[in-house]
Design a protein around this motif. Structure first.
Motif, PDB file in Angstrom:
ATOM      1  N   GLY A  91       0.806  -1.203   0.000  1.00 53.15           N
ATOM      2  CA  GLY A  91       0.000   0.000   0.000  1.00 53.15           C
ATOM      3  C   GLY A  91       0.844   1.261   0.000  1.00 53.15           C
ATOM      4  N   PHE A  92       1.964   1.229   0.728  1.00 52.63           N
ATOM      5  CA  PHE A  92       2.828   2.405   0.752  1.00 52.63           C
ATOM      6  C   PHE A  92       3.479   2.645  -0.608  1.00 52.63           C
ATOM      7  CE2 PHE A  92       7.130   4.198   1.281  1.00 52.63           C
ATOM      8  CZ  PHE A  92       6.768   5.464   1.693  1.00 52.63           C
ATOM      9  N   TYR A  93       3.833   1.567  -1.310  1.00 45.51           N
ATOM     10  CA  TYR A  93       4.559   1.703  -2.572  1.00 45.51           C
ATOM     11  C   TYR A  93       3.662   1.851  -3.802  1.00 45.51           C
ATOM     12  CZ  TYR A  93       9.051   0.668  -0.377  1.00 45.51           C
ATOM     13  OH  TYR A  93      10.195   0.736   0.390  1.00 45.51           O
ATOM     14  N   LEU A  94       2.353   1.826  -3.617  1.00 44.78           N
ATOM     15  CA  LEU A  94       1.443   1.852  -4.760  1.00 44.78           C
ATOM     16  C   LEU A  94       1.727   2.986  -5.739  1.00 44.78           C
ATOM     17  CD1 LEU A  94      -2.092   0.894  -3.377  1.00 44.78           C
ATOM     18  CD2 LEU A  94      -0.746  -0.291  -5.128  1.00 44.78           C
ATOM     19  N   SER A 103       4.494   5.310  -5.593  1.00 47.19           N
ATOM     20  CA  SER A 103       5.903   5.612  -5.873  1.00 47.19           C
ATOM     21  C   SER A 103       6.646   4.485  -6.579  1.00 47.19           C
ATOM     22  CB  SER A 103       6.636   5.951  -4.574  1.00 47.19           C
ATOM     23  OG  SER A 103       6.619   4.829  -3.685  1.00 47.19           O
ATOM     24  N   ASN A 104       6.221   3.243  -6.352  1.00 47.51           N
ATOM     25  CA  ASN A 104       6.943   2.111  -6.927  1.00 47.51           C
ATOM     26  C   ASN A 104       5.977   0.946  -7.152  1.00 47.51           C
ATOM     27  OD1 ASN A 104       8.730   0.040  -7.588  1.00 47.51           O
ATOM     28  ND2 ASN A 104      10.273   0.677  -6.110  1.00 47.51           N
ATOM     29  N   PRO A 105       5.150   1.028  -8.199  1.00 44.43           N
ATOM     30  CA  PRO A 105       4.148  -0.012  -8.448  1.00 44.43           C
ATOM     31  C   PRO A 105       4.742  -1.413  -8.562  1.00 44.43           C
ATOM     32  CG  PRO A 105       3.712   1.907  -9.801  1.00 44.43           C
ATOM     33  CD  PRO A 105       5.054   2.124  -9.187  1.00 44.43           C
ATOM     34  N   GLY A 106       5.955  -1.499  -9.111  1.00 42.97           N
ATOM     35  CA  GLY A 106       6.598  -2.805  -9.262  1.00 42.97           C
ATOM     36  C   GLY A 106       6.843  -3.458  -7.915  1.00 42.97           C
ATOM     37  N   LYS A 107       7.302  -2.658  -6.960  1.00 43.03           N
ATOM     38  CA  LYS A 107       7.547  -3.181  -5.616  1.00 43.03           C
ATOM     39  C   LYS A 107       6.231  -3.535  -4.937  1.00 43.03           C
ATOM     40  CE  LYS A 107      10.796  -2.303  -1.844  1.00 43.03           C
ATOM     41  NZ  LYS A 107      11.783  -3.284  -2.321  1.00 43.03           N
ATOM     42  N   LYS A 156       3.558  -4.621  -6.434  1.00 46.61           N
ATOM     43  CA  LYS A 156       3.117  -5.890  -7.012  1.00 46.61           C
ATOM     44  C   LYS A 156       3.889  -7.068  -6.414  1.00 46.61           C
ATOM     45  CE  LYS A 156       2.228  -6.031 -11.466  1.00 46.61           C
ATOM     46  NZ  LYS A 156       2.322  -5.823 -12.937  1.00 46.61           N
ATOM     47  N   GLU A 157       5.171  -6.840  -6.131  1.00 48.08           N
ATOM     48  CA  GLU A 157       5.993  -7.899  -5.527  1.00 48.08           C
ATOM     49  C   GLU A 157       5.387  -8.355  -4.196  1.00 48.08           C
ATOM     50  OE1 GLU A 157      10.195  -8.128  -3.103  1.00 48.08           O
ATOM     51  OE2 GLU A 157      10.049  -6.679  -4.747  1.00 48.08           O
ATOM     52  N   TYR A 158       5.005  -7.379  -3.364  1.00 45.48           N
ATOM     53  CA  TYR A 158       4.453  -7.736  -2.055  1.00 45.48           C
ATOM     54  C   TYR A 158       3.025  -8.260  -2.154  1.00 45.48           C
ATOM     55  CZ  TYR A 158       8.505  -6.176   0.537  1.00 45.48           C
ATOM     56  OH  TYR A 158       9.769  -6.078   1.055  1.00 45.48           O
ATOM     57  N   LEU A 159       2.260  -7.748  -3.095  1.00 47.70           N
ATOM     58  CA  LEU A 159       0.912  -8.288  -3.308  1.00 47.70           C
ATOM     59  C   LEU A 159       0.985  -9.735  -3.778  1.00 47.70           C
ATOM     60  CD1 LEU A 159      -0.699  -5.190  -5.050  1.00 47.70           C
ATOM     61  CD2 LEU A 159      -1.227  -6.040  -2.754  1.00 47.70           C
ATOM     62  N   SER A 160       1.983 -10.035  -4.575  1.00 46.64           N
ATOM     63  CA  SER A 160       2.179 -11.415  -5.040  1.00 46.64           C
ATOM     64  C   SER A 160       2.490 -12.342  -3.872  1.00 46.64           C
ATOM     65  CB  SER A 160       3.309 -11.480  -6.071  1.00 46.64           C
ATOM     66  OG  SER A 160       2.961 -10.774  -7.242  1.00 46.64           O
ATOM     67  N   ARG A 161       3.258 -11.828  -2.910  1.00 45.09           N
ATOM     68  CA  ARG A 161       3.558 -12.630  -1.724  1.00 45.09           C
ATOM     69  C   ARG A 161       2.282 -12.925  -0.941  1.00 45.09           C
ATOM     70  NH1 ARG A 161       9.069 -10.732   1.348  1.00 45.09           N
ATOM     71  NH2 ARG A 161      10.339 -10.130  -0.455  1.00 45.09           N
ATOM     72  N   THR A 162       1.423 -11.893  -0.842  1.00 43.36           N
ATOM     73  CA  THR A 162       0.146 -12.099  -0.152  1.00 43.36           C
ATOM     74  C   THR A 162      -0.662 -13.181  -0.849  1.00 43.36           C
ATOM     75  OG1 THR A 162       0.001  -9.841   0.682  1.00 43.36           O
ATOM     76  CG2 THR A 162      -2.065 -11.033   0.445  1.00 43.36           C
ATOM     77  N   LEU A 163      -0.788 -13.065  -2.162  1.00 43.08           N
ATOM     78  CA  LEU A 163      -1.633 -14.006  -2.905  1.00 43.08           C
ATOM     79  C   LEU A 163      -1.048 -15.407  -2.930  1.00 43.08           C
ATOM     80  CD1 LEU A 163      -2.678 -11.593  -5.789  1.00 43.08           C
ATOM     81  CD2 LEU A 163      -4.134 -12.461  -3.933  1.00 43.08           C
ATOM     82  N   ALA A 175      -5.546  -7.761  -1.780  1.00 40.16           N
ATOM     83  CA  ALA A 175      -4.417  -7.980  -2.685  1.00 40.16           C
ATOM     84  C   ALA A 175      -4.897  -8.265  -4.104  1.00 40.16           C
ATOM     85  CB  ALA A 175      -3.551  -9.129  -2.175  1.00 40.16           C
ATOM     86  N   ALA A 176      -5.952  -9.081  -4.222  1.00 42.60           N
ATOM     87  CA  ALA A 176      -6.464  -9.435  -5.547  1.00 42.60           C
ATOM     88  C   ALA A 176      -7.004  -8.207  -6.274  1.00 42.60           C
ATOM     89  CB  ALA A 176      -7.549 -10.495  -5.411  1.00 42.60           C
ATOM     90  N   GLU A 177      -7.739  -7.344  -5.571  1.00 42.51           N
ATOM     91  CA  GLU A 177      -8.338  -6.169  -6.187  1.00 42.51           C
ATOM     92  C   GLU A 177      -7.266  -5.157  -6.606  1.00 42.51           C
ATOM     93  OE1 GLU A 177     -10.923  -3.716  -7.901  1.00 42.51           O
ATOM     94  OE2 GLU A 177     -11.377  -5.727  -7.135  1.00 42.51           O
ATOM     95  N   VAL A 178      -6.293  -4.918  -5.736  1.00 41.33           N
ATOM     96  CA  VAL A 178      -5.249  -3.942  -6.055  1.00 41.33           C
ATOM     97  C   VAL A 178      -4.365  -4.458  -7.183  1.00 41.33           C
ATOM     98  CG1 VAL A 178      -3.247  -2.686  -5.171  1.00 41.33           C
ATOM     99  CG2 VAL A 178      -5.276  -2.970  -3.740  1.00 41.33           C
ATOM    100  N   MET A 179      -4.081  -5.736  -7.164  1.00 46.17           N
ATOM    101  CA  MET A 179      -3.270  -6.317  -8.233  1.00 46.17           C
ATOM    102  C   MET A 179      -3.993  -6.177  -9.572  1.00 46.17           C
ATOM    103  SD  MET A 179      -0.356  -7.865  -8.850  1.00 46.17           S
ATOM    104  CE  MET A 179       0.299  -9.012  -7.631  1.00 46.17           C
ATOM    105  N   LYS A 180      -5.302  -6.375  -9.559  1.00 47.80           N
ATOM    106  CA  LYS A 180      -6.089  -6.231 -10.778  1.00 47.80           C
ATOM    107  C   LYS A 180      -5.996  -4.817 -11.327  1.00 47.80           C
ATOM    108  CE  LYS A 180     -10.166  -8.076 -10.652  1.00 47.80           C
ATOM    109  NZ  LYS A 180     -11.605  -8.278 -10.341  1.00 47.80           N
ATOM    110  N   GLN A 181      -6.056  -3.826 -10.435  1.00 51.89           N
ATOM    111  CA  GLN A 181      -5.954  -2.437 -10.842  1.00 51.89           C
ATOM    112  C   GLN A 181      -4.566  -2.121 -11.413  1.00 51.89           C
ATOM    113  OE1 GLN A 181      -7.064   0.055  -7.552  1.00 51.89           O
ATOM    114  NE2 GLN A 181      -9.058  -0.952  -7.272  1.00 51.89           N
ATOM    115  N   LEU A 182      -3.544  -2.678 -10.804  1.00 49.58           N
ATOM    116  CA  LEU A 182      -2.161  -2.415 -11.271  1.00 49.58           C
ATOM    117  C   LEU A 182      -1.891  -3.065 -12.629  1.00 49.58           C
ATOM    118  CD1 LEU A 182      -0.159  -2.878  -7.940  1.00 49.58           C
ATOM    119  CD2 LEU A 182      -0.543  -0.742  -9.195  1.00 49.58           C
ATOM    120  N   ASN A 183      -2.611  -4.138 -12.942  1.00 46.71           N
ATOM    121  CA  ASN A 183      -2.385  -4.854 -14.197  1.00 46.71           C
ATOM    122  C   ASN A 183      -3.213  -4.332 -15.356  1.00 46.71           C
ATOM    123  OD1 ASN A 183      -0.406  -6.608 -13.198  1.00 46.71           O
ATOM    124  ND2 ASN A 183      -1.927  -8.083 -12.449  1.00 46.71           N
TER     125      ASN A 183
END
Length: 257
Positions: A221-224, A226-230, A232-239, A248-256
């Motif tokens: 959430g903090f990196y959304l 400033s650093n979307p790639g980072k 996504k890395e942590y959201l992937s760990r959650t999923l 995590a699923a909803e935010v990842m969908k938005q980033l993709n």
């Protein structure tokens, strides 16, 4: 005996202690105050203040903590008993009282309880803060500062105490600027993940699932922005740990997109 003229002042001490042990706390407070008013300070002992403080705790008198502190000043080994009192207050969800009692407990000699007592200073202050109304929270930053300091002390004494990093992160989320966050919690979440990961089985232990996903999601959430790639890395760990995690699923969908 106390009704007799010129009775020995010690009778008030015995009356105060007996009244406390019998559950008559107002009488205990009065008797011990009478005793302390009748003798010179050099004739007092730690238990005089300890029993007075404990009785005042039962009657809701805030002066209790001053007297408990005086007891420790006279005999620091009494501090361990205050840890027990802190545990009882915490169990009753009297978190502000628990924090004060544990803060007294850590003033005693270093024992095996010290690290746990420091943790509960922080833990109690944290729960005291989160249970407040928004208006009360606005005036209670000092409670968070005390919690942060206690968790820091825990990890100075015990660098592998993972939960202290987690709750320090949660404290620092509240300490951060809500409108313009600096990421104060991030290094503590990262340290929590690192320490937990030193035993790989911890990362897949169901008991840690909720706390780990909380850490991953908060860092993401903090990196959304400033650093979307980072992020996504942590959201992937959650999923990976919790495929059904809605956030995590909803935010990842938005980033993709």
């Amino acid at each position: 005996m106390v009704k007799q003229d010129n009775s020995n002042p010690k009778i008030y001490r015995y009356l105060g202690i007996s009244a406390y042990e019998n559950g008559n706390y107002p009488a205990s407070v009065q008797a011990l105050k009478d005793f302390l008013s009748k003798v010179e300070p050099r004739r007092t002992i730690a238990w005089d203040y300890a029993y007075l403080g404990k009785a005042q705790l039962k009657t809701g008198d805030p002066e209790a903590y001053n007297n408990l502190s005086k007891a420790i000043d006279k005999d620091s080994t009494l501090a361990e008993e205050f840890s027990t009192l802190g545990a009882a207050a915490f169990k009753e969800k009297k978190y502000a009282d628990a924090a004060k009692l544990y803060a007294l407990a850590v003033q005693g000699p270093t024992t095996s309880h010290t690290v746990t007592d420091y943790f509960y200073v922080g833990y109690s202050n944290y729960f005291d803060y989160v249970g407040k109304t928004p208006a009360e929270k606005a005036a209670s930053a000092d409670v968070l500062v005390k919690a942060d300091s206690a968790f820091s002390k825990v990890n100075t004494l015990a660098p592998s105490y993972a939960l202290a990093y987690l709750y320090r992160a949660r404290v620092n989320r509240y300490l951060d600027d809500e409108k313009n966050p600096k990421g104060l919690s991030v290094p503590h979440y990262e340290k929590y993940i690192q320490v937990l990961g030193e035993k790989p089985e911890n990362l897949t232990d169901p008991k840690n699932k909720r706390d780990l996903t909380d850490a991953y999601n908060n860092i993401a959430g903090f990196y959304l922005q400033s650093n979307p790639g980072k992020a996504k890395e942590y959201l992937s760990r959650t999923l990976s740990l919790d495929p059904g995690n809605t956030y995590a699923a909803e935010v990842m969908k938005q980033l993709n997109r």
